[in-house]
Design a protein around this motif. Structure first.
Motif, short mmCIF file in Angstrom:
data_model
loop_
_atom_site.label_atom_id
_atom_site.label_comp_id
_atom_site.label_asym_id
_atom_site.label_seq_id
_atom_site.Cartn_x
_atom_site.Cartn_y
_atom_site.Cartn_z
N UNK A 76 -9.80 0.02 -8.11
CA UNK A 76 -11.18 -0.03 -8.60
C UNK A 76 -11.39 0.89 -9.80
N UNK A 122 -12.02 6.36 -6.04
CA UNK A 122 -12.05 5.01 -6.60
C UNK A 122 -10.65 4.44 -6.76
N UNK A 123 -9.72 5.32 -7.02
CA UNK A 123 -8.34 4.90 -7.22
C UNK A 123 -7.69 4.46 -5.91
N UNK A 124 -8.23 4.93 -4.83
CA UNK A 124 -7.63 4.63 -3.52
C UNK A 124 -7.95 3.22 -3.06
N UNK A 125 -8.91 2.58 -3.72
CA UNK A 125 -9.31 1.23 -3.30
C UNK A 125 -8.70 0.20 -4.24
N UNK A 129 -7.72 -4.45 -0.96
CA UNK A 129 -8.74 -3.97 -0.02
C UNK A 129 -10.01 -4.78 -0.13
N UNK A 141 -8.09 2.83 3.63
CA UNK A 141 -8.56 3.62 2.50
C UNK A 141 -8.71 5.08 2.89
#
Lengths: 156, 156
Positions: A76, A122-125, A129, A141
């Motif tokens: 994201x 935001x980077x984790x999504x 997902x 997440x």
DNA sequence: CTATATAGTACTAAAATAGTCCTATATAGA
DNA sequence: TCTATATAGGACTATTTTAGTACTATATAG
């Protein structure tokens, strides 16, 4: 309000649609029909995404757009950056020369830290997902470590 | 761009100034002099912050504003909410009725998760952190667990 | 009673954003 | 080679949001 622009919102809708069939070409007109987002808007979003190499484009008859990477390899943060430019919560983090009161401003370094945390969230999504049903995401997440101590006030 | 309004930025500047002397009354005019932010703007910020019970106000001669709680008991999420209203990254998270394409929108639940992560990150930072020199903060603020795997592209 | 300072609200100007439109260019297939 | 189709790119406009201002009311110290 700390929000993302509508265009970015549309971008996630468009990308989610594409990510459902990651191996097929999607023309702008098809996406409009499937998502209900107006054609000129879809078109604008697609151009921005392909410029940022999130999508690859194919011109001409039977052309369209294709995911450049696998859904789980696009996050994201990249999407937001593609549509809105570099992510930074306050202006002085993205434009260093613009702040007239630098000398009396001790905040900059602190905001940078906040920016990092937000960016990481935001980077984790990933797109993968976003395609998943809502329930399954919770485990996939990562959450900030202090999360469990606080409830969300914004939910009502 | 995912940014916070200038007014919120000013709010952190003002609050940081006040938090340096948490037991003294601060008049709007004093804060203007100390921070360089225009008086009407400072005034507006102070009113919003006292309305949200982050500051307490004292009218009349020798009046001014005072922190309602200790610096470490006020966090950035509260400040943003005081100035800009409930925190939600996309519009549909704060205004549920406004989205016309609800039926074709699978994104909502997913954005909610992102919002939580962002909110938690903001909640982890208190006024006490903002007063500290930049270096010392790194240890006192919690970071999302995936943080170490990624660098920040926005920094250049 | 008066000077000082906040409370509240309405208003104006500027900036950012969303959305539209037009022209150029590339490609598949007849 | 021609034509229909689809993206590329950029310019433009209307709307919305945001920042900042101004004015009146109210409270308090001395």
């Amino acid at each position: 309000m700390l929000r993302v622009s509508k265009l970015t919102d549309y971008a996630t809708v468009v990308l989610t649609h594409i990510a459902h069939q990651p191996n097929e070409l999607h023309a702008a007109s098809d996406i409009t029909q499937a998502t209900g987002v107006a054609l000129p808007t879809v078109s604008k979003v697609l151009k921005l995404l392909s410029k940022a190499n999130i999508l690859t484009s194919h011109r001409g008859s039977k052309g369209g757009y294709l995911l450049a990477s696998k859904p789980k390899d696009t996050n994201v943060a990249e999407v937001i950056t593609a549509i809105e430019g570099p992510i930074g919560i306050t202006e002085c983090t993205t434009d260093h020369s613009a702040c007239e009161q630098e000398s009396s401003c001790e905040i900059k370094g602190n905001w940078n830290l906040i920016n990092r945390a937000v960016y990481a969230a935001l980077e984790a999504v990933t797109l993968a997902d976003l395609v998943l049903p809502v329930v399954e995401q919770a485990v996939s997440i990562s959450m900030p470590v202090k999360m469990e101590t606080n409830d969300l006030k914004a939910e009502s």
